[in-house]
Design an enzyme around this catalytic site. Structure first.
Site, mmCIF file in Angstrom:
data_model
loop_
_atom_site.group_PDB
_atom_site.id
_atom_site.type_symbol
_atom_site.label_atom_id
_atom_site.label_comp_id
_atom_site.label_asym_id
_atom_site.label_seq_id
_atom_site.Cartn_x
_atom_site.Cartn_y
_atom_site.Cartn_z
ATOM 1 N N GLU A 122 0.855 -1.203 0.000
ATOM 2 C CA GLU A 122 0.000 0.000 0.000
ATOM 3 C C GLU A 122 0.879 1.238 0.000
ATOM 4 O O GLU A 122 2.011 1.187 0.472
ATOM 5 C CB GLU A 122 -0.834 0.065 1.290
ATOM 6 C CG GLU A 122 -1.725 -1.109 1.525
ATOM 7 C CD GLU A 122 -2.346 -1.070 2.933
ATOM 8 O OE1 GLU A 122 -2.109 -0.094 3.687
ATOM 9 O OE2 GLU A 122 -3.051 -2.024 3.263
ATOM 10 N N LYS A 124 2.354 4.580 1.471
ATOM 11 C CA LYS A 124 2.512 5.121 2.825
ATOM 12 C C LYS A 124 2.326 6.640 2.731
ATOM 13 O O LYS A 124 3.216 7.350 2.278
ATOM 14 C CB LYS A 124 3.886 4.785 3.370
ATOM 15 C CG LYS A 124 4.078 5.226 4.805
ATOM 16 C CD LYS A 124 5.381 4.679 5.345
ATOM 17 C CE LYS A 124 5.590 4.994 6.811
ATOM 18 N NZ LYS A 124 5.485 6.388 7.173
ATOM 19 N N ASP A 126 2.186 10.352 3.829
ATOM 20 C CA ASP A 126 2.941 11.088 4.835
ATOM 21 C C ASP A 126 2.013 12.100 5.504
ATOM 22 O O ASP A 126 1.976 13.271 5.151
ATOM 23 C CB ASP A 126 4.106 11.807 4.146
ATOM 24 C CG ASP A 126 5.157 12.234 5.143
ATOM 25 O OD1 ASP A 126 5.058 11.819 6.319
ATOM 26 O OD2 ASP A 126 6.072 12.974 4.748
ATOM 27 N N TYR A 235 -6.738 2.366 6.562
ATOM 28 C CA TYR A 235 -6.046 1.151 6.117
ATOM 29 C C TYR A 235 -6.028 0.053 7.165
ATOM 30 O O TYR A 235 -5.364 -0.957 6.983
ATOM 31 C CB TYR A 235 -4.608 1.481 5.716
ATOM 32 C CG TYR A 235 -3.897 2.393 6.692
ATOM 33 C CD1 TYR A 235 -3.557 1.951 7.958
ATOM 34 C CD2 TYR A 235 -3.588 3.701 6.340
ATOM 35 C CE1 TYR A 235 -2.919 2.781 8.852
ATOM 36 C CE2 TYR A 235 -2.947 4.543 7.217
ATOM 37 C CZ TYR A 235 -2.613 4.076 8.482
ATOM 38 O OH TYR A 235 -1.994 4.911 9.363
ATOM 39 N N LYS A 325 10.908 2.955 2.732
ATOM 40 C CA LYS A 325 11.030 4.416 2.534
ATOM 41 C C LYS A 325 11.820 4.747 1.269
ATOM 42 O O LYS A 325 12.949 4.276 1.112
ATOM 43 C CB LYS A 325 11.748 5.048 3.740
ATOM 44 C CG LYS A 325 11.008 4.868 5.057
ATOM 45 C CD LYS A 325 9.882 5.885 5.142
ATOM 46 C CE LYS A 325 9.623 6.303 6.533
ATOM 47 N NZ LYS A 325 10.206 7.390 7.099
ATOM 48 N N CYS A 423 16.713 49.206 -3.039
ATOM 49 C CA CYS A 423 15.556 48.315 -3.187
ATOM 50 C C CYS A 423 15.285 48.104 -4.672
ATOM 51 O O CYS A 423 15.207 49.068 -5.435
ATOM 52 C CB CYS A 423 14.326 48.919 -2.510
ATOM 53 S SG CYS A 423 12.794 48.058 -2.942
ATOM 54 N N CYS A 426 11.873 50.089 -5.628
ATOM 55 C CA CYS A 426 11.672 51.538 -5.557
ATOM 56 C C CYS A 426 12.985 52.326 -5.577
ATOM 57 O O CYS A 426 12.975 53.554 -5.640
ATOM 58 C CB CYS A 426 10.890 51.897 -4.297
ATOM 59 S SG CYS A 426 11.823 51.641 -2.778
ATOM 60 N N CYS A 441 13.827 46.909 2.846
ATOM 61 C CA CYS A 441 13.704 48.193 2.163
ATOM 62 C C CYS A 441 13.100 49.182 3.157
ATOM 63 O O CYS A 441 12.053 48.918 3.738
ATOM 64 C CB CYS A 441 12.789 48.039 0.945
ATOM 65 S SG CYS A 441 12.188 49.635 0.347
ATOM 66 N N CYS A 446 7.500 52.480 -0.678
ATOM 67 C CA CYS A 446 7.918 51.563 -1.749
ATOM 68 C C CYS A 446 6.685 50.945 -2.422
ATOM 69 O O CYS A 446 5.855 50.336 -1.742
ATOM 70 C CB CYS A 446 8.809 50.463 -1.159
ATOM 71 S SG CYS A 446 9.180 49.124 -2.299
HETATM 72 S S1 IVH Z 1 -0.102 0.417 8.979
HETATM 73 C C1 IVH Z 1 0.263 -1.758 12.870
HETATM 74 N N1 IVH Z 1 -0.499 1.471 6.594
HETATM 75 O O1 IVH Z 1 2.971 5.182 8.886
HETATM 76 C C2 IVH Z 1 0.337 -1.097 11.532
HETATM 77 N N2 IVH Z 1 0.533 2.829 8.242
HETATM 78 O O2 IVH Z 1 5.565 4.635 10.082
HETATM 79 C C3 IVH Z 1 0.504 0.352 11.646
HETATM 80 N N3 IVH Z 1 1.036 5.095 7.519
HETATM 81 O O3 IVH Z 1 1.869 5.211 12.217
HETATM 82 C C4 IVH Z 1 0.426 1.188 10.484
HETATM 83 N N4 IVH Z 1 0.248 4.908 5.478
HETATM 84 O O4 IVH Z 1 0.748 6.757 10.532
HETATM 85 C C5 IVH Z 1 -0.014 1.666 7.830
HETATM 86 N N5 IVH Z 1 -0.935 2.260 4.457
HETATM 87 C C6 IVH Z 1 -0.471 2.471 5.685
HETATM 88 C C7 IVH Z 1 0.086 3.715 6.093
HETATM 89 C C8 IVH Z 1 0.582 3.835 7.387
HETATM 90 C C9 IVH Z 1 0.816 5.710 6.358
HETATM 91 C C10 IVH Z 1 1.686 5.711 8.700
HETATM 92 C C11 IVH Z 1 0.971 5.485 9.995
HETATM 93 C C12 IVH Z 1 1.960 4.794 10.887
HETATM 94 C C13 IVH Z 1 3.253 5.189 10.260
HETATM 95 C C14 IVH Z 1 4.344 4.204 10.613
#
Ligand code: IVH
Length: 757
Positions: A122, A124, A126, A235, A325, A423, A426, A441, A446
């Site tokens: 899935e 992730k 941010d 999720y 990551k 500036c 002006c 300035c 200005c």
């Molecule tokens: S699962 C026990 N799924 O990433 C499982 N986390 O670095 C816990 N996050 O605290 C998380 N997308 O805030 C999961 N598809 C995803 C996610 C996700 C973002 C975040 C979440 C978690 C953090 C961990």
């Protein structure tokens, strides 16, 4: 008359469907005006029939009251974190090792199936992790992750998220209690708009969308949050009763959550080997730049949920999942020139003009260079090849220069010499602020500054003067029609319509129609509420939220300018400092004397409602005020100074007198004023925090424990020990029916009357 209840149900369903289309699928099927008409009809019906109001109505998404602080919620199922794999360091080999470790663990426990394990990959996102609780399909409470065990209850803020379902779709196996876990985020476009507003307000920009999201969810005032278009993905689950309702796999879970009405990821990959996972992770890396929101990796999860228990957990993370990551994306490009932008206050900000380059989904041609010292520290020279990186993948930053690619003629950048000591807008004198790294300035006249000030007054959230911005603002200043922002109130059609927005050689006339539209917006602005005006005047330290806070406690602009309340905030601060110093000198007499002062000031502030006792964790002492001493000082000083005095005079001459909403004007609407409530147990019709909001909206107080001062204990199912406390003291207990009856009879007019449509 048709059955209002049926119509109300229909409107709610329709509006939620439109919300979903709009916010989740970005594919609206009605115009904004049609949406507003439906919304208004619902609002009016609910106002006419208070007994039909319901916490799951779309009208309840905005309009909650500011809170004193957040209460804490314990997560029954802890909110865990994830262990990381890094693209740079671990790569595909890291994925393989992870898969093997899970297989080994299952084998050790005799739980490894014969067929290959399946995995779900899935995105992730941010953002900020949250937990949402639904009881019988109704959203009751939501909380932040906090330390994983306990988080902040932020229900009112979460309600403002349009893609968050307030009521789940009907389903044969809808659990009685369903806690879902997900991530709240701010889409990139919304983040950029928010930061533009922050910058225009002279406030620090947010570093990235995640910070902006966290900052938004921490707001005590849901009205402010409702203006930030936060979004959501879910999720996972927390507590579910009965547990048997949950599908057996992660992929099934996602599909089920989507059917119930939650926004879920559509880009997921079901994999059966480390190779497939590596390919999925790469595919995601290629696609994610088009998502329109920030992702910093992939999450790899063991798909069959039944096996997870056998693989187990460490103290902070599951052993059956990993975050993968991605490395932040970098690019090289040539720095063509350094230009200088003049801000509203005269600050001169260096901007890198770059050879356009594509990074993380968008073309970058400019990046901020922050200030003179940053340029010197990185030795950035015009002509250099520079490395740029989208930190948080949105804000482009020049991270370094490539020394070997430096052209022989490149010379160190000298800020003052570059500007020839003047500036750029002006030609006025410039100086470097000794305290900060900024050049300024010094010419208050200005034109660039005048334009910025005008744009500030006109921007969305301030006076919202449609049509004044960009080139129009430039020309209004250039032609002398506007010298200071309030001059827009003296403009007339005959002078504005012929305005030439082009050049002499290629004229482009503003025109009668545009002029009329603009002047209508200006006329409308005259009667905007005090909060909007306080924001628009660009008073130092006063952003949108503070403007709102001040306007709630002051009836007019004059009242803010000469505020006894703000003077008391300063006096309170001074007395606290004096108290601290008396304490450190062990001067008991002085301490006692100052304590009396403190008590008197606190009593006055409490009386106005501007300050209150609190035991909440946000307070740095037991007594908090709506704004602190820094803001109070800035506001009072502004109105004592020439600029502020001039604004007051002009406003009065222009006969503009914006009004605030002071608590004193509302006693008739506060039937529960002075009454203290404690809420315990589970209410069927609303969550505890919603119940608290309703009480506060009617002027009542809500506290955490039953004491002699408690007027009523509101007890839902499983009230627990508070019922015993109430019995011991003799506090009246209201069951849910009695409580609802009290709310209804106390509600002379809708509590939520200030919806921002
Ligand atoms: S699962 C026990 N799924 O990433 C499982 N986390 O670095 C816990 N996050 O605290 C998380 N997308 O805030 C999961 N598809 C995803 C996610 C996700 C973002 C975040 C979440 C978690 C953090 C961990």
């Amino acid at each position: 008359m048709p059955d209002p209840s049926a119509r109300i149900q229909k409107l709610r369903k329709e509006l939620e469907e439109h919300n979903r289309r709009y916010y989740e699928q970005a594919a609206p099927t009605v115009s904004d005006a049609d949406y507003d008409a439906l919304f208004r009809e619902l609002l009016e019906l609910e106002e006419a029939h208070p007994s039909l109001r319901s916490p799951d109505s779309p009208t309840q998404r905005v309009g909650g009251r500011p809170l004193d602080g957040f209460t804490q919620v314990r997560h029954t199922v802890p909110m865990l974190s994830l262990d990381n794999l890094f693209a740079k360091k671990d790569g595909a080999e890291g994925i393989r090792k992870f898969i093997v470790s899970v297989e080994n663990e299952l084998r050790r426990r005799d739980a490894l199936p014969a067929e290959p394990l399946s995995w779900l990959v899935e995105p992730k996102v941010d953002g900020v992790a949250i937990s949402l609780r639904y009881e019988k399909g109704i959203f009751t409470t939501g909380a932040t992750r906090g330390d994983g065990e306990t988080g902040d209850e932020i229900t009112a803020n979460l309600r403002t998220i349009r893609s968050l379902p307030l009521r789940l779709n009907a389903s044969p196996n809808l659990p009685d209690v369903l806690e879902v876990r997900g991530e709240v985020y701010l889409p990139n476009a919304a983040f950029e708009r928010l930061n533009a507003d922050q910058a225009a307000a002279g406030e620090d920009p947010f570093v990235n969308p995640r910070n902006a999201t966290a900052g938004s969810l921490k707001q005590l005032d849901p009205q402010v949050v409702s203006k930030r278009p936060l979004s959501l993905f879910v999720y996972g689950t927390g507590l579910v009763e009965p547990e048997s309702a949950v599908p057996a796999t992660q992929s099934g879970l996602i599909a089920w959550l989507r059917e119930l009405g939650f926004p879920t990821h559509t880009h997921t990959w079901l994999c059966h080997s480390a190779d497939e996972i590596a390919a999925a992770v790469e595919a995601l890396d290629n696609e994610r730049h088009l998502f329109g929101f920030e992702t910093d990796g992939a999450v790899i999860k063991l798909n069959p949920r039944a096996l997870r228990e056998s693989v187990g957990f460490t103290s902070r993370a599951p052993k059956w999942a990993r975050a993968y990551k991605y490395a932040p994306e970098q690019a090289r490009t040539v720095l063509r020139a350094i230009t200088i932008q003049v801000g509203r206050t005269g600050s001169l900000t260096p901007v890198a003009e770059l050879e356009p380059v594509f990074v993380s989904g968008s073309t970058i041609s400019r990046a901020t260079l922050h200030n003179e010292d940053e340029i010197r520290r990185k030795d950035i020279r015009v002509g250099d090849t520079v490395v740029i990186e989208k930190a948080g993948e949105v804000i482009p930053a020049v991270v370094a220069v490539v020394p070997e690619a430096r052209p022989p003629h490149a010379i160190p950048f000298d800020f003052a010499a570059h500007l020839d000591g003047k500036c750029p807008a002006c030609g006025g004198p410039i100086r470097r602020d000794p305290q900060f790294a900024v050049w300024i300035c010094e010419n208050l006249g200005c034109p660039a500054q005048k334009t910025r000030r005008l744009e500030y007054l006109a921007k969305r959230g301030a006076l919202d003067l449609e049509g004044i911005g960009g080139i129009v603002a430039d020309k209004l200043v250039e032609t002398g029609l506007v010298d200071e922002p309030l001059d827009v109130f003296t403009l007339d059609h005959d002078r504005v319509a012929p305005l030439n927005l082009g050049t002499e050689a290629e004229p482009r006339v503003f025109g009668s129609k545009n002029a009329t539209k603009m002047l209508e917006a200006v006329a409308r602005a005259r009667s905007l509420p005090l909060a909007r005006w306080l924001h628009a005047l660009a008073i130092p330290e006063v952003g949108e939220t503070t403007a709102f806070d001040l306007a709630r406690f002051h009836p007019t602009l004059d009242a803010v300018a000469h505020s006894a309340i703000l003077q008391d905030v300063l006096a309170l601060h001074a007395a606290r400092e004096a108290f601290k110093s008396a304490r450190s000198q062990k001067d008991e007499d002085a301490k006692a004397r100052i304590q009396l002062d403190l008590d008197a000031i606190e009593a006055r502030l409490a009386h106005t409602g501007f300050g209150r006792e609190t035991k909440k964790k946000t307070a740095d002492s037991g007594f908090v005020t709506e704004v602190g001493p820094v803001i109070a000082k800035a506001v009072l000083e502004y109105f004592q100074g020439a600029a502020g005095r001039r604004v007051l005079e002009r406003m009065s001459a222009l006969q503009i007198d914006p009004r605030g909403e002071t608590p004193a004007e509302k006693p008739a609407l506060q039937p529960l004023a002075g009454k203290t409530f404690v809420i315990t147990g589970t209410l069927a019709s609303m969550g505890r925090s919603a119940a608290g909001e309703r009480i506060r909206a009617l002027g009542g107080n809500v506290t955490g424990s039953v004491t002699k001062k408690t007027d009523y204990l509101v007890a839902g199912e499983n009230g627990g020990s508070k019922l015993e406390d109430a019995a011991a003291i003799g506090t009246p207990v209201l069951d849910e029916a009695a409580f609802l009856a009290l709310l209804q009879t106390s509600d002379p007019q809708p509590a939520q009357g200030t919806l921002a449509l």
